[in-house]
Scaffold this active site. Structure first.
Site, short mmCIF file in Angstrom:
data_model
loop_
_atom_site.label_atom_id
_atom_site.label_comp_id
_atom_site.label_asym_id
_atom_site.label_seq_id
_atom_site.Cartn_x
_atom_site.Cartn_y
_atom_site.Cartn_z
N HIS A 17 0.84 -1.21 0.00
CA HIS A 17 0.00 0.00 0.00
C HIS A 17 0.87 1.25 0.00
O HIS A 17 0.60 2.20 -0.74
CB HIS A 17 -0.90 0.06 1.25
CG HIS A 17 -1.93 -1.01 1.34
ND1 HIS A 17 -2.08 -1.80 2.45
CD2 HIS A 17 -2.88 -1.41 0.47
CE1 HIS A 17 -3.07 -2.65 2.27
NE2 HIS A 17 -3.59 -2.43 1.06
N LYS A 41 -17.44 -6.43 6.01
CA LYS A 41 -16.17 -7.02 6.42
C LYS A 41 -16.04 -6.97 7.93
O LYS A 41 -16.58 -6.08 8.58
CB LYS A 41 -14.99 -6.29 5.78
CG LYS A 41 -14.84 -6.54 4.30
CD LYS A 41 -13.54 -5.95 3.79
CE LYS A 41 -13.33 -6.28 2.33
NZ LYS A 41 -12.04 -5.79 1.84
N ARG A 90 -2.10 -6.29 -7.92
CA ARG A 90 -0.95 -7.17 -7.66
C ARG A 90 -0.78 -8.18 -8.77
O ARG A 90 0.32 -8.53 -9.13
CB ARG A 90 -1.16 -7.92 -6.34
CG ARG A 90 -1.16 -7.03 -5.12
CD ARG A 90 -1.59 -7.81 -3.93
NE ARG A 90 -2.94 -8.31 -4.18
CZ ARG A 90 -3.85 -8.51 -3.26
NH1 ARG A 90 -3.57 -8.32 -2.00
NH2 ARG A 90 -5.06 -8.93 -3.56
N SER A 128 -3.15 -7.75 2.90
CA SER A 128 -3.45 -7.59 4.33
C SER A 128 -3.93 -8.91 4.92
O SER A 128 -3.58 -9.25 6.06
CB SER A 128 -4.51 -6.51 4.53
OG SER A 128 -4.02 -5.25 4.16
#
Length: 162
Positions: A17, A41, A90, A128
């Site tokens: 990040h 979440k 990514r 994460s």
């Protein structure tokens, strides 16, 4: 002034990040790192903790602001007078979901653009979720999260993993 928003859960913020934020800060007059309060979440860290981590890590970057929001990103963009959304990619596997979100945001406001930034190769595997799993199981996450928050992140995640 060109303002961009880099939204995310940042649960916790990773060096991947930070790489995207630093690169965006060279491209835009102002980068708003916006921690999302997503009711779907179950984050490991509170919204306040995630924002505090980011503020500590990014304190030396004059054109970067840390904020948080809930609701539609497009509404937040309007409030902040921002015209560009930054999203990190990514791998190809990230693209489909990010592409769908970009198209929906474009439908909601045709004046807002999304820029996809490829991650630095050294962070292409980093997420994460992976940080939380490794730390929670007692593994080493040095080099995966900023050094300024490493001890706190490890302590919190190991506690949750017990």
């Amino acid at each position: 002034m060109k303002i961009c928003v880099y939204p995310g859960s940042f649960d916790p913020v990773t060096n991947g990040h930070i790489d995207v934020i630093q690169r965006a800060a060279r491209m835009f007059d102002k980068v708003i790192v916006a921690v999302v309060a997503n009711p779907n979440k179950q984050p490991a860290f509170t919204l306040e903790d995630r924002a505090a981590f980011l503020k500590r890590v990014l304190s030396d970057m004059d054109n970067v602001e840390v904020d948080s929001f809930s609701g539609l990103l497009i509404d937040y963009m309007h409030v902040k007078k921002a015209s560009v959304i930054i999203r990190g990619l990514r791998a190809v596997s990230d693209f489909e979901h990010e592409f769908q979100m970009a198209l929906m945001n474009k439908k909601l406001d045709d004046n807002i653009e999304t820029i996809f930034m490829m991650t630095n190769g050294q962070y292409s595997y980093l997420s994460s979720s992976m940080v939380k799993e490794v730390a929670g199981l007692g593994g080493c996450i040095k080099g995966l999260v900023p050094d300024e928050i490493l001890t706190e992140v490890v302590r919190a995640l190991r506690k949750k993993g017990e």
